[in-house]
Motif scaffolding. Structure first.
Motif, PDB file in Angstrom:
ATOM      1  N   ASN A 244       0.847  -1.188   0.000  1.00 12.71           N
ATOM      2  CA  ASN A 244       0.000   0.000   0.000  1.00 12.71           C
ATOM      3  C   ASN A 244       0.883   1.239   0.000  1.00 12.71           C
ATOM      4  O   ASN A 244       1.904   1.286   0.700  1.00 12.71           O
ATOM      5  CB  ASN A 244      -0.926   0.036   1.223  1.00 12.71           C
ATOM      6  CG  ASN A 244      -1.884  -1.133   1.254  1.00 12.71           C
ATOM      7  OD1 ASN A 244      -2.451  -1.506   0.231  1.00 12.71           O
ATOM      8  ND2 ASN A 244      -2.060  -1.730   2.427  1.00 12.71           N
ATOM      9  N   ARG A 255      -5.225  11.225   0.016  1.00  9.19           N
ATOM     10  CA  ARG A 255      -5.533   9.816  -0.226  1.00  9.19           C
ATOM     11  C   ARG A 255      -5.692   9.538  -1.721  1.00  9.19           C
ATOM     12  O   ARG A 255      -5.263   8.479  -2.204  1.00  9.19           O
ATOM     13  CB  ARG A 255      -6.804   9.429   0.532  1.00  9.19           C
ATOM     14  CG  ARG A 255      -6.658   9.483   2.051  1.00  9.19           C
ATOM     15  CD  ARG A 255      -7.820   8.799   2.742  1.00  9.19           C
ATOM     16  NE  ARG A 255      -9.088   9.477   2.478  1.00  9.19           N
ATOM     17  CZ  ARG A 255      -9.576  10.448   3.238  1.00  9.19           C
ATOM     18  NH1 ARG A 255      -8.902  10.853   4.301  1.00  9.19           N
ATOM     19  NH2 ARG A 255     -10.738  11.000   2.948  1.00  9.19           N
ATOM     20  N   TRP A 644     -13.348   0.488  10.634  1.00 11.54           N
ATOM     21  CA  TRP A 644     -12.547   0.637   9.425  1.00 11.54           C
ATOM     22  C   TRP A 644     -13.420   1.201   8.319  1.00 11.54           C
ATOM     23  O   TRP A 644     -14.638   0.963   8.281  1.00 11.54           O
ATOM     24  CB  TRP A 644     -11.985  -0.714   8.961  1.00 11.54           C
ATOM     25  CG  TRP A 644     -10.691  -1.088   9.595  1.00 11.54           C
ATOM     26  CD1 TRP A 644     -10.037  -0.439  10.593  1.00 11.54           C
ATOM     27  CD2 TRP A 644      -9.903  -2.224   9.255  1.00 11.54           C
ATOM     28  NE1 TRP A 644      -8.882  -1.086  10.911  1.00 11.54           N
ATOM     29  CE2 TRP A 644      -8.766  -2.198  10.103  1.00 11.54           C
ATOM     30  CE3 TRP A 644     -10.023  -3.263   8.359  1.00 11.54           C
ATOM     31  CZ2 TRP A 644      -7.780  -3.168  10.052  1.00 11.54           C
ATOM     32  CZ3 TRP A 644      -9.035  -4.219   8.299  1.00 11.54           C
ATOM     33  CH2 TRP A 644      -7.915  -4.173   9.140  1.00 11.54           C
ATOM     34  N   SER A 645     -12.786   1.930   7.418  1.00 10.31           N
ATOM     35  CA  SER A 645     -13.460   2.336   6.191  1.00 10.31           C
ATOM     36  C   SER A 645     -13.346   1.216   5.161  1.00 10.31           C
ATOM     37  O   SER A 645     -12.534   0.296   5.305  1.00 10.31           O
ATOM     38  CB  SER A 645     -12.845   3.615   5.644  1.00 10.31           C
ATOM     39  OG  SER A 645     -11.494   3.393   5.258  1.00 10.31           O
ATOM     40  N   GLU A 647     -12.178   1.480   2.146  1.00  3.28           N
ATOM     41  CA  GLU A 647     -10.875   1.553   1.482  1.00  3.28           C
ATOM     42  C   GLU A 647      -9.781   0.906   2.317  1.00  3.28           C
ATOM     43  O   GLU A 647      -8.922   0.199   1.791  1.00  3.28           O
ATOM     44  CB  GLU A 647     -10.529   3.015   1.191  1.00  3.28           C
ATOM     45  CG  GLU A 647     -11.372   3.651   0.099  1.00  3.28           C
ATOM     46  CD  GLU A 647     -10.853   5.021  -0.283  1.00  3.28           C
ATOM     47  OE1 GLU A 647      -9.751   5.379   0.204  1.00  3.28           O
ATOM     48  OE2 GLU A 647     -11.514   5.727  -1.059  1.00  3.28           O
ATOM     49  N   ARG A 648      -9.787   1.136   3.625  1.00  4.35           N
ATOM     50  CA  ARG A 648      -8.775   0.515   4.481  1.00  4.35           C
ATOM     51  C   ARG A 648      -8.924  -1.004   4.483  1.00  4.35           C
ATOM     52  O   ARG A 648      -7.934  -1.738   4.458  1.00  4.35           O
ATOM     53  CB  ARG A 648      -8.888   1.061   5.900  1.00  4.35           C
ATOM     54  CG  ARG A 648      -7.807   0.543   6.838  1.00  4.35           C
ATOM     55  CD  ARG A 648      -7.999   1.120   8.232  1.00  4.35           C
ATOM     56  NE  ARG A 648      -7.796   2.553   8.233  1.00  4.35           N
ATOM     57  CZ  ARG A 648      -6.606   3.131   8.360  1.00  4.35           C
ATOM     58  NH1 ARG A 648      -5.515   2.400   8.474  1.00  4.35           N
ATOM     59  NH2 ARG A 648      -6.504   4.436   8.369  1.00  4.35           N
ATOM     60  N   ASP A 651      -7.492  -2.297   1.258  1.00  2.32           N
ATOM     61  CA  ASP A 651      -6.021  -2.304   1.322  1.00  2.32           C
ATOM     62  C   ASP A 651      -5.504  -3.472   2.137  1.00  2.32           C
ATOM     63  O   ASP A 651      -4.506  -4.109   1.779  1.00  2.32           O
ATOM     64  CB  ASP A 651      -5.519  -0.987   1.908  1.00  2.32           C
ATOM     65  CG  ASP A 651      -5.639   0.167   0.931  1.00  2.32           C
ATOM     66  OD1 ASP A 651      -5.674  -0.100  -0.286  1.00  2.32           O
ATOM     67  OD2 ASP A 651      -5.732   1.327   1.375  1.00  2.32           O
ATOM     68  N   ARG A 652      -6.179  -3.770   3.229  1.00  2.00           N
ATOM     69  CA  ARG A 652      -5.688  -4.823   4.135  1.00  2.00           C
ATOM     70  C   ARG A 652      -5.810  -6.214   3.532  1.00  2.00           C
ATOM     71  O   ARG A 652      -4.947  -7.061   3.757  1.00  2.00           O
ATOM     72  CB  ARG A 652      -6.467  -4.761   5.458  1.00  2.00           C
ATOM     73  CG  ARG A 652      -5.914  -5.689   6.523  1.00  2.00           C
ATOM     74  CD  ARG A 652      -4.496  -5.297   6.890  1.00  2.00           C
ATOM     75  NE  ARG A 652      -3.935  -6.204   7.865  1.00  2.00           N
ATOM     76  CZ  ARG A 652      -3.322  -7.348   7.568  1.00  2.00           C
ATOM     77  NH1 ARG A 652      -3.186  -7.712   6.299  1.00  2.00           N
ATOM     78  NH2 ARG A 652      -2.819  -8.122   8.511  1.00  2.00           N
TER      79      ARG A 652
END
Length: 774
Positions: A244, A255, A644-645, A647-648, A651-652
């Motif tokens: 990321n 972002r 969490w959002s 998007e996060r 990413d994870r």
């Protein structure tokens, strides 16, 4: 001066091949013919060992001879007495050929820059010269032939940049050669364990030097399982991690910029096929203990490229401090065929015989190289010898990267010089590297006090050798039992020589003779737990490497049927692998940073996008399906609980482009054929919003009308007030002050005995003098 009467010719078979130069007056000018004749005469005298006396300005003749290169103690290659390693005087570069250097080479640099300025008087630069007597024959021959060529052109080798640079390369290479020889011996040992090249009747053998492999009647077993201890950890480390790009701030535009940089990063990833490169790098560092990546700019695809060094023993690194985290120079040597050299650099390769051995001489083949002309014309093109000479013509190429200091505290200037044999074909500056050598070292873990890592087979080798020997001993014992039954002939009259009919044979009667007896000899069969001993060796191998039965493919069925047991075994090995994997991920970050810097320098559009931000976050991937499902479930719960959002979470779990993924989700959620329920819900929500919007419009209209009414009333009141103010009333008269014209007072303002309003007034009023009206 010798006269050249005809075109020099060589022969291939029965056909004559004309030489490159001629003295035909119809072809060459008189000046060219004279220069060629003088150069050939001079070259022949030098070849015979003659010394040419060249007067110097001081009046003392100085002998010039190529033989001085190989004189005792290095001869002319060393500094004067009392000035060891002293810098040479600052001089201007000497051009050797019009086509000898690139457009950005040292010939086009301003005065005071480049190799001459950095090596001959730059701050902190010391001249390093090799010990010619200790050089390998090929390197000594290359240095000697270059000096001979310079002397033939009446140039002083000590004042020639090409010669001094070749000395620098060979000198630095000679300084680290002992360590490289140690590494080469270690690498060849690891190669033999990983891929045995000795073939016996039984197949590949990695310990064929043992007597058991050569003695007749002996069992010999080579357990070739070493590659598993290299490939398995390499494959696990090479699994693509979650990468990321870290935003520079918390604002939406930060972002968004990080997402765009991440898209650029994965474009570079795919262009370099980094999955395959990581597999190669992990395999090489596990096998040899270390490797390196070279970063360079591809002008065709206009993107930075990465290559992994396949043979790390050919990479010479000059570390700049005792922590081994800084490189002063790097030298990579490799071989090229004459055909490849001619295609890539336009350099011809000429076999030259010195003593009883042939050496390659490289030349550009012009009038500036008379030595090359003579040797080219003297080469015997014998078909029987040509193939052998071609096999011996693998030219050593020196890819040399070095730094030239600029100002204290500022980044140095990086140069790249490429020598093909004794010919310099490139010496260019590369400011895009930002003062860093483009070789990024990758050790396999960390050994304190050493820049190199530990090969994966370094510790298990002894245990695996013990396993080979014990299994071989067990095989020898089995062979001694089943190899054939042994007999002895006993009796009072047993002969010393056993008759042929006394030997037992299938389907026949043995006749040992009267009074004699055949007895079987029982071999000695020792009783010990060989399987338990082998299991103990395997246990020690597990302790040394961390590879359990699950990773080796030997797990029992009860383990394979339990996802929890599999996850526990994988997690146990991940903890053992974590130190090496962290080093590997740090190397990934360094490779991207150097590629991004080069990309910024070469492409203005990329410079505006990256804007000097190179920070990426590398997270280790999940290795089992159970871990992947657990991670996805955790991400879903955190998103649903507003921790969490989306998007996060993307990413994870490893989504490369969260913005593009959200666009795809929107397209699918608004497709009635794929998600009718979601579309219906969206329609209801939109209808509700529309009703709310209508109600809001009506309320707004009512409020607006009320405001208009109030404004109208206020306007009317203001108009009336203005009219009263502007229009004056009629003038009053005293008749208005009569009692009948007075206003009635309120009851509380009257006296207590005053009549009520409307009542008859009984108080008499005066109408005149002495008159009272009742």
């Amino acid at each position: 001066m010798a006269k050249v009467r005809k075109i020099p010719a060589a022969f291939e078979g029965t056909r004559g091949v004309p030489g490159q130069y001629t003295t035909d007056p119809d072809v060459a000018t008189p000046e060219q013919i004279a220069a060629l004749g003088a150069a050939i005469d001079k070259a022949k005298r030098l070849q015979r060992g003659a010394q040419l006396i060249k007067p110097m300005p001081g009046g003392k003749p100085v002998p010039n001879s190529p033989a001085s290169v190989s004189s005792s103690g290095g001869g002319s290659l060393r500094s004067p007495a009392g000035a060891a390693n002293a810098p040479l005087p600052r001089t201007a570069p000497i051009a050797t050929s019009p086509v000898g250097l690139n457009a950005t080479s040292k010939a086009s640099r301003p005065a005071g820059t480049g190799f001459a300025a950095g090596l001959r008087g730059g701050r902190g630069s010391l001249r390093i010269q090799p010990d010619v007597e200790k050089l390998p024959p090929s390197e000594a021959a290359a240095l000697k032939m270059l000096e001979s060529s310079l002397v033939a052109r009446e140039e002083d080798p000590k004042q020639n940049d090409d010669y001094t640079l070749l000395q620098e390369i060979l000198g630095r290479k000679q300084l680290v050669e002992p360590e490289q020889n140690r590494l080469k011996a270690l690498f060849r040992r690891m190669d033999n364990l990983y891929h045995p090249e000795t073939m016996t009747l039984g197949g590949a053998d990695h310990w064929s030097e043992d007597p058991s492999a050569r003695l007749a009647g002996r069992a010999h077993v080579s357990v070739n399982i070493h590659h598993a201890y290299v490939q398995i950890p390499a494959a696990i480390q090479a699994v693509r991690p979650i990468v990321n790009y870290v935003p520079t701030g918390q604002k939406p535009e930060d972002r968004q910029a990080a997402q765009l940089r991440e898209q650029l990063y994965f474009r570079w990833w795919d262009a370099n096929d980094m999955d395959l490169l990581h597999e190669q790098a992990a395999l090489l560092k596990e096998l040899y203990g270390h490797t390196a990546a070279k970063v360079y700019w591809d002008p065709v695809e206009r993107i930075p490229k990465v290559t992994v060094i396949e043979r790390p023993e050919n990479l010479y690194l000059g570390f700049g401090n005792s922590d081994y985290n800084r490189l002063d120079w790097a030298l990579y040597t490799y071989g090229m065929s004459p055909q490849a050299i001619q295609e890539d650099y336009g350099v011809s390769v000429i076999p030259v015989k010195q003593g009883e051995k042939w050496y390659p001489y490289t030349s550009r083949g012009d009038h500036a190289d008379p030595i090359g002309n003579v040797w080219a014309n003297a080469f015997e093109r014998n078909p029987l010898k040509r193939e052998t000479a071609y096999e011996q013509m693998q030219i050593e190429v020196y890819d040399y990267w070095y730094k030239v200091a600029t100002s204290p505290g500022e980044a140095p200037l990086v140069y790249n010089a490429i020598y093909v044999g004794n010919t310099l074909v490139k010496n260019d500056a590369h400011p895009e590297y930002g003062g860093k050598i483009p070789y990024i070292h990758l050790p396999n873990g960390k050994i304190p006090g050493s820049p190199y890592g530990k090969p994966a087979l370094y510790d298990p080798e002894q245990l695996l050798r013990e396993k080979d020997e014990r299994i071989t001993a067990m095989a020898q014992m089995i062979q001694s039992i089943v190899g054939g039954q042994m007999w002895q002939l006993v009796g009072a009259d047993a002969p010393d020589e056993v008759p042929p009919n006394a030997l037992p044979k299938p389907g026949r009667v043995a006749t040992p003779g009267p009074g004699n007896e055949l007895r079987a000899i029982q071999p000695f069969i020792p009783q010990f737990q060989i399987e338990a001993y082998i299991a103990r060796i395997d246990r020690e191998l597990t302790v040394a490497t961390g590879l359990n039965d699950l990773l080796l493919g030997l797990a029992p069925a009860q383990v394979l049927g339990s996802s929890r047991a599999i996850a526990a075994l994988i997690a146990n090995y991940e903890s053992r692998l974590a130190p090496k994997r962290k080093v590997f991920y740090s190397w990934m970050k360094q490779v991207w940073e150097m590629c991004a810097r080069i990309w910024e320098e070469k492409d203005p559009g990329v410079r505006s996008l990256i804007a000097g931000e190179y920070r990426i976050e590398v997270v280790a991937p999940e290795l089992t399906p159970r871990d992947t499902l657990e991670l996805a479930s955790t991400a879903i719960n955190l998103v649903q609980n507003r921790i969490w959002s989306a998007e996060r979470a993307m990413d994870r779990v490893g989504v490369e482009d969260p913005i593009g993924e959200k666009d795809l989700i929107r397209d699918e959620q608004t497709d009635a054929t794929l998600n009718p329920a979601a579309v219906a819900t969206m329609a209801n929500v939109m209808g509700t919003f529309k009703q709310m919007q209508m109600q809001e419009q009506q309320a707004a209209q009512a409020t607006q009308q009320q405001q208009i009414q109030q404004e109208m009333e206020m306007t009317q009141a203001q108009a009336d007030n203005a009219q009263r103010t502007l229009q004056q009333g009629a003038a009053g008269s005293e008749s208005l002050n009569q009692p009948e014209n007075q206003a009635q007072l309120p009851p509380e303002a009257n006296a207590a005995n005053a009549p009520a309003p409307g009542a008859q007034n009984l108080v008499p009023t005066t109408t005149g003098i002495n008159e009272v009206q009742a």
